[in-house]
Write a protein that holds these residues in place. Structure first.
Motif, PDB file in Angstrom:
ATOM      1  N   VAL A 345       0.831  -1.202   0.000  1.00 46.56           N
ATOM      2  CA  VAL A 345       0.000   0.000   0.000  1.00 46.56           C
ATOM      3  C   VAL A 345       0.870   1.259   0.000  1.00 46.56           C
ATOM      4  CG1 VAL A 345      -1.648   1.349   1.362  1.00 46.56           C
ATOM      5  CG2 VAL A 345      -1.998  -1.106   1.037  1.00 46.56           C
ATOM      6  N   THR A 346       1.938   1.249   0.796  1.00 45.57           N
ATOM      7  CA  THR A 346       2.846   2.393   0.825  1.00 45.57           C
ATOM      8  C   THR A 346       3.429   2.655  -0.554  1.00 45.57           C
ATOM      9  OG1 THR A 346       3.424   1.919   3.128  1.00 45.57           O
ATOM     10  CG2 THR A 346       4.910   3.359   1.903  1.00 45.57           C
ATOM     11  N   ALA A 347       3.845   1.600  -1.227  1.00 40.54           N
ATOM     12  CA  ALA A 347       4.409   1.745  -2.571  1.00 40.54           C
ATOM     13  C   ALA A 347       3.381   2.309  -3.544  1.00 40.54           C
ATOM     14  CB  ALA A 347       4.937   0.397  -3.059  1.00 40.54           C
ATOM     15  N   LEU A 348       2.138   1.861  -3.428  1.00 39.18           N
ATOM     16  CA  LEU A 348       1.094   2.358  -4.325  1.00 39.18           C
ATOM     17  C   LEU A 348       0.832   3.853  -4.104  1.00 39.18           C
ATOM     18  CD1 LEU A 348      -1.439  -0.605  -4.183  1.00 39.18           C
ATOM     19  CD2 LEU A 348      -0.167   0.170  -6.197  1.00 39.18           C
ATOM     20  N   MET A 349       0.840   4.295  -2.850  1.00 40.21           N
ATOM     21  CA  MET A 349       0.631   5.713  -2.580  1.00 40.21           C
ATOM     22  C   MET A 349       1.748   6.548  -3.194  1.00 40.21           C
ATOM     23  SD  MET A 349      -1.019   5.963   1.268  1.00 40.21           S
ATOM     24  CE  MET A 349       0.332   5.194   2.156  1.00 40.21           C
ATOM     25  N   VAL A 350       2.982   6.081  -3.045  1.00 35.21           N
ATOM     26  CA  VAL A 350       4.109   6.806  -3.618  1.00 35.21           C
ATOM     27  C   VAL A 350       4.021   6.824  -5.136  1.00 35.21           C
ATOM     28  CG1 VAL A 350       6.619   6.791  -3.889  1.00 35.21           C
ATOM     29  CG2 VAL A 350       5.601   6.358  -1.643  1.00 35.21           C
ATOM     30  N   VAL A 351       3.633   5.712  -5.724  1.00 37.32           N
ATOM     31  CA  VAL A 351       3.487   5.646  -7.184  1.00 37.32           C
ATOM     32  C   VAL A 351       2.502   6.691  -7.681  1.00 37.32           C
ATOM     33  CG1 VAL A 351       2.519   4.240  -9.053  1.00 37.32           C
ATOM     34  CG2 VAL A 351       4.200   3.252  -7.489  1.00 37.32           C
ATOM     35  N   GLU A 352       1.384   6.862  -6.980  1.00 36.25           N
ATOM     36  CA  GLU A 352       0.381   7.838  -7.420  1.00 36.25           C
ATOM     37  C   GLU A 352       0.917   9.261  -7.329  1.00 36.25           C
ATOM     38  OE1 GLU A 352      -2.422   7.284  -8.994  1.00 36.25           O
ATOM     39  OE2 GLU A 352      -1.856   5.169  -8.905  1.00 36.25           O
ATOM     40  N   LEU A 353       1.678   9.566  -6.281  1.00 36.56           N
ATOM     41  CA  LEU A 353       2.281  10.893  -6.185  1.00 36.56           C
ATOM     42  C   LEU A 353       3.291  11.101  -7.309  1.00 36.56           C
ATOM     43  CD1 LEU A 353       2.882  13.583  -4.786  1.00 36.56           C
ATOM     44  CD2 LEU A 353       4.462  12.346  -3.271  1.00 36.56           C
ATOM     45  N   GLY A 424       6.093  17.360  -8.473  1.00 36.86           N
ATOM     46  CA  GLY A 424       7.497  16.991  -8.646  1.00 36.86           C
ATOM     47  C   GLY A 424       8.338  17.382  -7.455  1.00 36.86           C
ATOM     48  N   GLU A 425       8.077  18.562  -6.893  1.00 36.80           N
ATOM     49  CA  GLU A 425       8.800  18.986  -5.694  1.00 36.80           C
ATOM     50  C   GLU A 425       8.524  18.055  -4.517  1.00 36.80           C
ATOM     51  OE1 GLU A 425       8.609  23.013  -4.436  1.00 36.80           O
ATOM     52  OE2 GLU A 425       8.529  23.798  -6.478  1.00 36.80           O
ATOM     53  N   LEU A 426       7.260  17.708  -4.334  1.00 39.54           N
ATOM     54  CA  LEU A 426       6.891  16.851  -3.207  1.00 39.54           C
ATOM     55  C   LEU A 426       7.449  15.442  -3.380  1.00 39.54           C
ATOM     56  CD1 LEU A 426       3.160  17.926  -2.720  1.00 39.54           C
ATOM     57  CD2 LEU A 426       5.177  18.748  -1.490  1.00 39.54           C
ATOM     58  N   ALA A 427       7.418  14.947  -4.605  1.00 42.63           N
ATOM     59  CA  ALA A 427       7.888  13.586  -4.848  1.00 42.63           C
ATOM     60  C   ALA A 427       9.393  13.455  -4.688  1.00 42.63           C
ATOM     61  CB  ALA A 427       7.464  13.137  -6.252  1.00 42.63           C
ATOM     62  N   SER A 428      10.125  14.536  -4.936  1.00 42.16           N
ATOM     63  CA  SER A 428      11.585  14.475  -4.866  1.00 42.16           C
ATOM     64  C   SER A 428      12.134  14.881  -3.497  1.00 42.16           C
ATOM     65  CB  SER A 428      12.200  15.375  -5.940  1.00 42.16           C
ATOM     66  OG  SER A 428      11.821  16.731  -5.739  1.00 42.16           O
ATOM     67  N   ALA A 429      11.271  15.352  -2.598  1.00 40.24           N
ATOM     68  CA  ALA A 429      11.717  15.790  -1.270  1.00 40.24           C
ATOM     69  C   ALA A 429      12.010  14.582  -0.383  1.00 40.24           C
ATOM     70  CB  ALA A 429      10.643  16.666  -0.631  1.00 40.24           C
ATOM     71  N   PRO A 430      12.812  14.774   0.671  1.00 39.11           N
ATOM     72  CA  PRO A 430      13.042  13.678   1.630  1.00 39.11           C
ATOM     73  C   PRO A 430      11.713  13.139   2.143  1.00 39.11           C
ATOM     74  CG  PRO A 430      14.548  15.477   2.068  1.00 39.11           C
ATOM     75  CD  PRO A 430      13.597  15.979   1.020  1.00 39.11           C
ATOM     76  N   ARG A 431      11.621  11.828   2.259  1.00 43.36           N
ATOM     77  CA  ARG A 431      10.345  11.180   2.543  1.00 43.36           C
ATOM     78  C   ARG A 431      10.413  10.410   3.852  1.00 43.36           C
ATOM     79  NH1 ARG A 431       9.268   8.038  -2.431  1.00 43.36           N
ATOM     80  NH2 ARG A 431       8.920  10.130  -3.293  1.00 43.36           N
ATOM     81  N   SER A 432       9.441  10.656   4.717  1.00 43.36           N
ATOM     82  CA  SER A 432       9.341   9.925   5.976  1.00 43.36           C
ATOM     83  C   SER A 432       8.172   8.956   5.918  1.00 43.36           C
ATOM     84  CB  SER A 432       9.154  10.893   7.150  1.00 43.36           C
ATOM     85  OG  SER A 432      10.317  11.677   7.343  1.00 43.36           O
ATOM     86  N   VAL A 433       8.319   7.834   6.619  1.00 42.58           N
ATOM     87  CA  VAL A 433       7.261   6.828   6.670  1.00 42.58           C
ATOM     88  C   VAL A 433       7.037   6.436   8.131  1.00 42.58           C
ATOM     89  CG1 VAL A 433       6.482   4.549   5.911  1.00 42.58           C
ATOM     90  CG2 VAL A 433       7.967   5.917   4.421  1.00 42.58           C
ATOM     91  N   VAL A 434       5.772   6.481   8.552  1.00 36.36           N
ATOM     92  CA  VAL A 434       5.410   6.065   9.907  1.00 36.36           C
ATOM     93  C   VAL A 434       4.386   4.940   9.801  1.00 36.36           C
ATOM     94  CG1 VAL A 434       4.254   6.757  12.033  1.00 36.36           C
ATOM     95  CG2 VAL A 434       5.911   8.294  10.972  1.00 36.36           C
ATOM     96  N   ARG A 435       4.628   3.854  10.528  1.00 37.92           N
ATOM     97  CA  ARG A 435       3.720   2.718  10.550  1.00 37.92           C
ATOM     98  C   ARG A 435       3.309   2.449  11.992  1.00 37.92           C
ATOM     99  NH1 ARG A 435       8.296   1.358   7.793  1.00 37.92           N
ATOM    100  NH2 ARG A 435       8.131   1.076   5.536  1.00 37.92           N
ATOM    101  N   VAL A 436       2.032   2.232  12.207  1.00 38.31           N
ATOM    102  CA  VAL A 436       1.533   1.883  13.533  1.00 38.31           C
ATOM    103  C   VAL A 436       0.720   0.602  13.391  1.00 38.31           C
ATOM    104  CG1 VAL A 436       0.102   2.598  15.481  1.00 38.31           C
ATOM    105  CG2 VAL A 436       1.417   4.301  14.218  1.00 38.31           C
ATOM    106  N   GLY A 437       1.111  -0.430  14.125  1.00 34.06           N
ATOM    107  CA  GLY A 437       0.374  -1.685  14.024  1.00 34.06           C
ATOM    108  C   GLY A 437       1.075  -2.822  14.708  1.00 34.06           C
ATOM    109  N   PRO A 438       0.579  -4.062  14.522  1.00 38.46           N
ATOM    110  CA  PRO A 438       1.109  -5.242  15.227  1.00 38.46           C
ATOM    111  C   PRO A 438       2.338  -5.830  14.532  1.00 38.46           C
ATOM    112  CG  PRO A 438      -0.762  -5.882  13.898  1.00 38.46           C
ATOM    113  CD  PRO A 438      -0.610  -4.384  13.727  1.00 38.46           C
ATOM    114  N   PHE A 439       3.380  -5.036  14.425  1.00 31.64           N
ATOM    115  CA  PHE A 439       4.583  -5.480  13.732  1.00 31.64           C
ATOM    116  C   PHE A 439       5.549  -6.121  14.720  1.00 31.64           C
ATOM    117  CE2 PHE A 439       3.004  -1.724  11.397  1.00 31.64           C
ATOM    118  CZ  PHE A 439       2.716  -2.340  10.182  1.00 31.64           C
ATOM    119  N   GLY A 440       6.288  -7.121  14.239  1.00 30.11           N
ATOM    120  CA  GLY A 440       7.306  -7.746  15.064  1.00 30.11           C
ATOM    121  C   GLY A 440       8.619  -7.010  14.945  1.00 30.11           C
ATOM    122  N   ASP A 441       9.665  -7.565  15.517  1.00 32.55           N
ATOM    123  CA  ASP A 441      10.974  -6.920  15.487  1.00 32.55           C
ATOM    124  C   ASP A 441      11.534  -6.826  14.074  1.00 32.55           C
ATOM    125  OD1 ASP A 441      10.855  -6.612  18.171  1.00 32.55           O
ATOM    126  OD2 ASP A 441      11.951  -8.461  18.614  1.00 32.55           O
TER     127      ASP A 441
END
Length: 441
Positions: A345-353, A424-441
């Motif tokens: 899903v994260t990849a798809l969002m970035v692709v659309e931008l 183009g400016e937004l897509a080329s800027a430094p990108r942060s990703v935050v995930r909240v959920g039941p992830f393991g180590d």
């Protein structure tokens, strides 16, 4: 013709700026003694009004030892003054069927009430009493400390709230804008009464106060009521005083590099946000950003909704968002999905931008996005609370008040090329990703 009210201080306190608005409404601005600014929008035919008292201080203005004080004050001003108990304040609005509340932001705080037009004098008197004469009683403060901690706990139980809070921290880093508006539990537990009092006395002053009202309100009468109420509250209002300067803007900042953050929570669904810094609140391209946001993730026909939800069934909720501050802003793409599909899903969002950056929008999509914004703007101005807020933000943030026609004209003037360039400016800027959920180590 479209009209703009340039919100600059007149030559002397008491001078007026006046501009007509849509539907026969009229906006007036007066600077009272003490540098207090009063803005009203008279809306013919309405029997109600919303009154707000804005103080140009937010969570970003807190200094070490005072963290959490801004949000604390939002609560404590309702807990009593020299003339009124907390019950007196509550009963004053309940007795007339009114509503009173407050909101804290990163750059301002607002105390407001919606009442019948005949009850505006009461609302002004009570709110002014709260702003000028809050007791900040030690016992009440300790009680409210517990209330605020419960509020923070409630927000912490909402994984989407956690994602948005952590995203702001990831984007802005260890800066005042990166701190939570409501404060952290640690800050709320530790901030002493004296620090909250110092914060109150430092920032709640005539020159920082903006009073706005919209609906069935008379400007001259409101100015007189505000001046009398502030004087009764003990504020000195020297005739030659001028308003405090607006918060200085600047070039857009950026994180040195993107941040990836995972918050582990035992939830059924994962929440993910990807994005970074964006335009500041006064950037001329903010109307371009609005169109971009509408097309990318602003509705059921948006690219994120159609690609991620409608075509692939990967999420129930997905959207984009943007917010602006004095010198920078924040732009993000959000989705809630099954934890195992987060990366997809994260990849798809970035692709659309990135797709928006690589090719211009079609005429139909551009027209649809502009139409969505124009309709939403007009519908959003159908209540007095929205118009009251528009006046406060125009005074404290933008330095100008656009009438509805001028705002619509600026939205309609946005081109597909402008949207593509900004994407183009937004897509080329430094990108942060935050995930909240039941992830393991």
């Amino acid at each position: 013709m479209p009209q703009i009210l340039p919100l600059v201080a007149p030559g002397s306190p008491g001078a007026d700026l006046v501009v007509g608005q849509d539907g026969g409404a009229a906006v007036r601005r007066t600077v009272l003694p003490g540098g207090v600014r009063v803005l009203t929008e008279h809306m013919p035919g309405l029997r109600s009004a919303t009154v707000g008292a804005w103080v140009g201080v937010g969570s970003r203005d807190e200094t070490s030892g005072h963290f959490g004080s801004t949000h604390f004050l939002e609560h404590l001003l309702f807990k009593g003054t020299a003339r009124r108990s907390a019950m007196d304040i509550a009963e004053a609005f309940d007795a007339v069927g009114g509503e009173a509340n407050a909101a804290t932001g990163k750059e301002h705080t607002c105390y407001y009430a919606r009442v019948l037009d005949t009850d505006v004098p009461m609302a002004v008197d009570v709110i002014a009493d709260m702003v000028t004469s809050a007791r900040l009683d030690a016992d009440e403060l300790e009680t409210e400390r517990g209330v605020i901690l419960e509020e923070l706990a409630m927000n912490d139980d909402d994984p989407s709230d956690v994602a948005h809070e952590q995203f702001a921290t990831a984007v802005f880093g260890d800066t005042p804008l990166g701190r939570p508006i409501g404060g952290t539990p640690q800050a709320i537990r530790s901030v002493p009464r004296d620090a909250v009092w110092e914060h109150y006395r430092q920032h709640y002053r005539p020159e920082t106060l903006v009073v706005t009202a919209a609906g069935g309100v008379d400007h001259d009468a409101l100015c007189a009521q505000v001046a009398a109420a502030l004087t009764d509250g003990g504020w000195d209002l020297p005739p030659a005083a001028v308003p405090a300067s607006r918060r200085a803007g600047g070039a857009r900042g950026a994180t040195a590099e993107g941040v990836e953050l995972t918050v582990r929570r035992p939830t059924e669904q994962a929440n993910v946000i990807v994005g970074g810094t964006c335009l500041n609140a006064t950037d001329e391209r903010r109307f371009v950003l609005s169109v971009l946001n509408a097309a990318l993730g602003g509705g059921m026909s948006s690219r994120l909704f159609q690609e991620i939800r409608e075509k692939r069934g990967l999420a129930y909720s997905t959207y984009s968002f943007a917010s602006g501050h004095a010198e920078t802003g924040m732009f993000g793409l959000y989705a809630g999905c099954t934890p195992a599909r987060v990366d997809e899903v994260t990849a798809l969002m970035v692709v659309e931008l990135e797709r928006m950056a690589q090719e211009p929008m079609g005429e139909a999509e551009l027209a649809r996005s502009i139409g969505q914004l124009c309709g939403g703007l007009v519908l959003g101005m159908e209540d007095t609370g929205s118009r009251m807020s528009r006046l406060g933000k125009a005074e404290l943030v933008h330095g100008e008040l656009l009438d509805i026609d001028e705002s619509l004209a600026r939205i309609r003037a946005v081109t597909a090329r402008e949207v593509q360039d900004l994407a183009g400016e937004l897509a080329s800027a430094p990108r942060s990703v935050v995930r909240v959920g039941p992830f393991g180590d």
